[in-house]
Design a protein around this motif. Sequence first.
Motif, PDB file in Angstrom:
ATOM      1  N   GLY A 109      -0.892   8.949   1.780  1.00 23.19           N
ATOM      2  CA  GLY A 109      -2.137   8.201   1.663  1.00 23.19           C
ATOM      3  C   GLY A 109      -3.128   8.905   0.758  1.00 23.19           C
ATOM      4  N   LEU A 110      -3.192  10.212   0.852  1.00 31.06           N
ATOM      5  CA  LEU A 110      -4.088  10.989   0.011  1.00 31.06           C
ATOM      6  C   LEU A 110      -3.702  10.831  -1.448  1.00 31.06           C
ATOM      7  CD1 LEU A 110      -6.469  12.943   0.048  1.00 31.06           C
ATOM      8  CD2 LEU A 110      -4.819  14.805   0.248  1.00 31.06           C
ATOM      9  N   ASP A 111      -2.406  10.900  -1.746  1.00 31.56           N
ATOM     10  CA  ASP A 111      -1.943  10.731  -3.116  1.00 31.56           C
ATOM     11  C   ASP A 111      -2.286   9.343  -3.630  1.00 31.56           C
ATOM     12  OD1 ASP A 111      -0.959  13.280  -3.203  1.00 31.56           O
ATOM     13  OD2 ASP A 111       1.115  12.703  -2.804  1.00 31.56           O
ATOM     14  N   ASP A 112      -2.042   8.311  -2.831  1.00 29.63           N
ATOM     15  CA  ASP A 112      -2.334   6.943  -3.256  1.00 29.63           C
ATOM     16  C   ASP A 112      -3.810   6.793  -3.577  1.00 29.63           C
ATOM     17  OD1 ASP A 112       0.285   6.307  -2.880  1.00 29.63           O
ATOM     18  OD2 ASP A 112      -0.023   5.184  -1.027  1.00 29.63           O
ATOM     19  N   PHE A 113      -4.656   7.342  -2.739  1.00 26.84           N
ATOM     20  CA  PHE A 113      -6.088   7.210  -2.911  1.00 26.84           C
ATOM     21  C   PHE A 113      -6.553   7.991  -4.133  1.00 26.84           C
ATOM     22  CE2 PHE A 113     -10.400   8.739  -1.621  1.00 26.84           C
ATOM     23  CZ  PHE A 113     -11.042   7.521  -1.731  1.00 26.84           C
ATOM     24  N   LYS A 114      -6.093   9.206  -4.285  1.00 25.63           N
ATOM     25  CA  LYS A 114      -6.562  10.062  -5.366  1.00 25.63           C
ATOM     26  C   LYS A 114      -5.990   9.668  -6.725  1.00 25.63           C
ATOM     27  CE  LYS A 114      -8.945  12.985  -2.845  1.00 25.63           C
ATOM     28  NZ  LYS A 114     -10.355  13.152  -2.950  1.00 25.63           N
ATOM     29  N   GLN A 115      -4.838   9.029  -6.762  1.00 26.26           N
ATOM     30  CA  GLN A 115      -4.201   8.715  -8.037  1.00 26.26           C
ATOM     31  C   GLN A 115      -4.717   7.439  -8.675  1.00 26.26           C
ATOM     32  OE1 GLN A 115       0.017   8.726  -7.663  1.00 26.26           O
ATOM     33  NE2 GLN A 115       0.110  10.867  -7.141  1.00 26.26           N
ATOM     34  N   MET A 116      -5.405   6.598  -7.974  1.00 26.83           N
ATOM     35  CA  MET A 116      -5.912   5.345  -8.515  1.00 26.83           C
ATOM     36  C   MET A 116      -4.778   4.567  -9.184  1.00 26.83           C
ATOM     37  SD  MET A 116      -9.543   6.732 -10.031  1.00 26.83           S
ATOM     38  CE  MET A 116     -10.126   5.176 -10.606  1.00 26.83           C
ATOM     39  N   LYS A 117      -3.996   3.878  -8.413  1.00 27.63           N
ATOM     40  CA  LYS A 117      -2.866   3.101  -8.925  1.00 27.63           C
ATOM     41  C   LYS A 117      -3.346   2.147 -10.009  1.00 27.63           C
ATOM     42  CE  LYS A 117       0.004   4.886  -6.016  1.00 27.63           C
ATOM     43  NZ  LYS A 117       0.978   5.833  -6.386  1.00 27.63           N
ATOM     44  N   VAL A 165      -6.024  -3.641 -21.535  1.00 26.69           N
ATOM     45  CA  VAL A 165      -6.549  -4.048 -20.237  1.00 26.69           C
ATOM     46  C   VAL A 165      -6.072  -3.047 -19.194  1.00 26.69           C
ATOM     47  CG1 VAL A 165      -6.620  -5.865 -18.490  1.00 26.69           C
ATOM     48  CG2 VAL A 165      -6.542  -6.482 -20.918  1.00 26.69           C
ATOM     49  N   VAL A 166      -7.024  -2.522 -18.437  1.00 26.77           N
ATOM     50  CA  VAL A 166      -6.730  -1.554 -17.382  1.00 26.77           C
ATOM     51  C   VAL A 166      -7.093  -2.203 -16.050  1.00 26.77           C
ATOM     52  CG1 VAL A 166      -7.252   0.732 -16.457  1.00 26.77           C
ATOM     53  CG2 VAL A 166      -7.263   0.363 -18.933  1.00 26.77           C
ATOM     54  N   ALA A 167      -6.124  -2.294 -15.150  1.00 27.26           N
ATOM     55  CA  ALA A 167      -6.346  -2.823 -13.802  1.00 27.26           C
ATOM     56  C   ALA A 167      -6.140  -1.672 -12.820  1.00 27.26           C
ATOM     57  CB  ALA A 167      -5.390  -3.963 -13.503  1.00 27.26           C
ATOM     58  N   VAL A 168      -7.155  -1.393 -12.017  1.00 26.08           N
ATOM     59  CA  VAL A 168      -7.127  -0.256 -11.099  1.00 26.08           C
ATOM     60  C   VAL A 168      -7.348  -0.741  -9.675  1.00 26.08           C
ATOM     61  CG1 VAL A 168      -8.119   2.000 -10.556  1.00 26.08           C
ATOM     62  CG2 VAL A 168      -8.139   1.180 -12.913  1.00 26.08           C
ATOM     63  N   ASP A 169      -6.452  -0.363  -8.769  1.00 22.65           N
ATOM     64  CA  ASP A 169      -6.635  -0.679  -7.350  1.00 22.65           C
ATOM     65  C   ASP A 169      -7.644   0.293  -6.749  1.00 22.65           C
ATOM     66  OD1 ASP A 169      -4.831  -2.745  -7.351  1.00 22.65           O
ATOM     67  OD2 ASP A 169      -3.190  -1.601  -6.472  1.00 22.65           O
ATOM     68  N   LEU A 170      -8.725  -0.258  -6.205  1.00 19.67           N
ATOM     69  CA  LEU A 170      -9.755   0.540  -5.549  1.00 19.67           C
ATOM     70  C   LEU A 170     -10.144  -0.103  -4.223  1.00 19.67           C
ATOM     71  CD1 LEU A 170     -12.010   1.277  -8.655  1.00 19.67           C
ATOM     72  CD2 LEU A 170     -10.497   2.880  -7.482  1.00 19.67           C
ATOM     73  N   PRO A 171      -9.187  -0.237  -3.312  1.00 15.73           N
ATOM     74  CA  PRO A 171      -9.494  -0.911  -2.045  1.00 15.73           C
ATOM     75  C   PRO A 171     -10.523  -0.138  -1.232  1.00 15.73           C
ATOM     76  CG  PRO A 171      -7.372   0.189  -1.915  1.00 15.73           C
ATOM     77  CD  PRO A 171      -7.831   0.293  -3.346  1.00 15.73           C
ATOM     78  N   GLY A 172     -11.442  -0.881  -0.650  1.00 16.07           N
ATOM     79  CA  GLY A 172     -12.432  -0.260   0.221  1.00 16.07           C
ATOM     80  C   GLY A 172     -13.559   0.452  -0.500  1.00 16.07           C
ATOM     81  N   VAL A 173     -13.637   0.331  -1.822  1.00 13.56           N
ATOM     82  CA  VAL A 173     -14.694   0.975  -2.594  1.00 13.56           C
ATOM     83  C   VAL A 173     -15.753  -0.073  -2.935  1.00 13.56           C
ATOM     84  CG1 VAL A 173     -15.247   2.188  -4.731  1.00 13.56           C
ATOM     85  CG2 VAL A 173     -13.087   2.664  -3.571  1.00 13.56           C
ATOM     86  N   ASP A 174     -17.025   0.252  -2.701  1.00 14.00           N
ATOM     87  CA  ASP A 174     -18.118  -0.638  -3.076  1.00 14.00           C
ATOM     88  C   ASP A 174     -18.334  -0.576  -4.585  1.00 14.00           C
ATOM     89  OD1 ASP A 174     -18.714  -1.542  -0.512  1.00 14.00           O
ATOM     90  OD2 ASP A 174     -20.071   0.145  -0.123  1.00 14.00           O
ATOM     91  N   LYS A 175     -18.689  -1.705  -5.158  1.00 16.05           N
ATOM     92  CA  LYS A 175     -18.922  -1.799  -6.603  1.00 16.05           C
ATOM     93  C   LYS A 175     -19.946  -0.751  -7.066  1.00 16.05           C
ATOM     94  CE  LYS A 175     -20.631  -5.227  -9.899  1.00 16.05           C
ATOM     95  NZ  LYS A 175     -21.031  -6.626 -10.051  1.00 16.05           N
ATOM     96  N   LYS A 176     -20.970  -0.517  -6.264  1.00 18.29           N
ATOM     97  CA  LYS A 176     -22.020   0.445  -6.618  1.00 18.29           C
ATOM     98  C   LYS A 176     -21.501   1.883  -6.679  1.00 18.29           C
ATOM     99  CE  LYS A 176     -23.761   1.091  -1.898  1.00 18.29           C
ATOM    100  NZ  LYS A 176     -23.042   2.325  -1.702  1.00 18.29           N
ATOM    101  N   ASP A 177     -20.318   2.133  -6.111  1.00 17.83           N
ATOM    102  CA  ASP A 177     -19.752   3.483  -6.077  1.00 17.83           C
ATOM    103  C   ASP A 177     -18.701   3.714  -7.162  1.00 17.83           C
ATOM    104  OD1 ASP A 177     -21.339   4.268  -3.917  1.00 17.83           O
ATOM    105  OD2 ASP A 177     -19.920   3.420  -2.480  1.00 17.83           O
ATOM    106  N   ILE A 178     -18.660   2.830  -8.159  1.00 17.78           N
ATOM    107  CA  ILE A 178     -17.720   2.960  -9.276  1.00 17.78           C
ATOM    108  C   ILE A 178     -18.510   3.248 -10.540  1.00 17.78           C
ATOM    109  CG2 ILE A 178     -15.951   1.807 -10.656  1.00 17.78           C
ATOM    110  CD1 ILE A 178     -15.438  -0.017  -8.220  1.00 17.78           C
ATOM    111  N   ALA A 179     -18.069   4.239 -11.311  1.00 20.31           N
ATOM    112  CA  ALA A 179     -18.694   4.563 -12.595  1.00 20.31           C
ATOM    113  C   ALA A 179     -17.628   4.483 -13.676  1.00 20.31           C
ATOM    114  CB  ALA A 179     -19.299   5.956 -12.564  1.00 20.31           C
ATOM    115  N   ILE A 180     -17.983   3.863 -14.801  1.00 23.57           N
ATOM    116  CA  ILE A 180     -17.058   3.723 -15.924  1.00 23.57           C
ATOM    117  C   ILE A 180     -17.764   4.256 -17.169  1.00 23.57           C
ATOM    118  CG2 ILE A 180     -15.666   2.134 -17.299  1.00 23.57           C
ATOM    119  CD1 ILE A 180     -15.936   0.140 -14.918  1.00 23.57           C
ATOM    120  N   ASP A 181     -17.112   5.188 -17.866  1.00 22.31           N
ATOM    121  CA  ASP A 181     -17.661   5.756 -19.097  1.00 22.31           C
ATOM    122  C   ASP A 181     -16.577   5.764 -20.170  1.00 22.31           C
ATOM    123  OD1 ASP A 181     -20.368   6.694 -18.208  1.00 22.31           O
ATOM    124  OD2 ASP A 181     -19.133   7.821 -16.794  1.00 22.31           O
ATOM    125  N   PHE A 182     -17.012   5.675 -21.423  1.00 16.95           N
ATOM    126  CA  PHE A 182     -16.081   5.761 -22.547  1.00 16.95           C
ATOM    127  C   PHE A 182     -16.688   6.705 -23.575  1.00 16.95           C
ATOM    128  CE2 PHE A 182     -13.911   4.572 -26.430  1.00 16.95           C
ATOM    129  CZ  PHE A 182     -12.609   4.414 -25.989  1.00 16.95           C
TER     130      PHE A 182
END
Length: 143
Positions: A30-38, A49-66
């Motif tokens: 479970g730790l690996d699944d969570f930390k690896q961001m499938k 196009v990048v699709a990332v599974d982030l179950p249980g994460v609130d939108k406000k807790d996601i940061a995206i930078d390029f």
Amino acid sequence: MANELNNRFNNLMRGSDEFFSNLGRSFFNGLDDFKQMKTDVTEKDTSYVVAVDLPGVDKKDIAIDFKDNELIISAKRDSFSDESDSEGNILSSERNYGEFSRQYSFPNVDETKINAKYENGVLIVTLPKTADEISNKHHIEID
């Protein structure tokens, strides 16, 4: 009852006892699944196009930078509510929380047109290619 205990003892001695064979597996898996961001990464003619599974994460807790051709996605999941009984007993817990991030490298991206959406626990980031990247591609036939 005695037969059941005898079978459990025999299984333990053979190394096939379910309790011990699974000990720690759910925690570390479970730790690996969570930390690896499938992630699924797709290249199209005009974009990545990048699709990332982030179950249980609130939108406000996601940061995206390029930056410097690197897409960096960071997220955190706060602790979860305690589902134990009145004595604090939990039979199994596979949910994880904490902070994690992942980097992806993409050449020739038009940074000003990157967009993202988050729905049902899946983050979709679309990175349009620059005009140079699109025009530089050509198909080569095999003789």
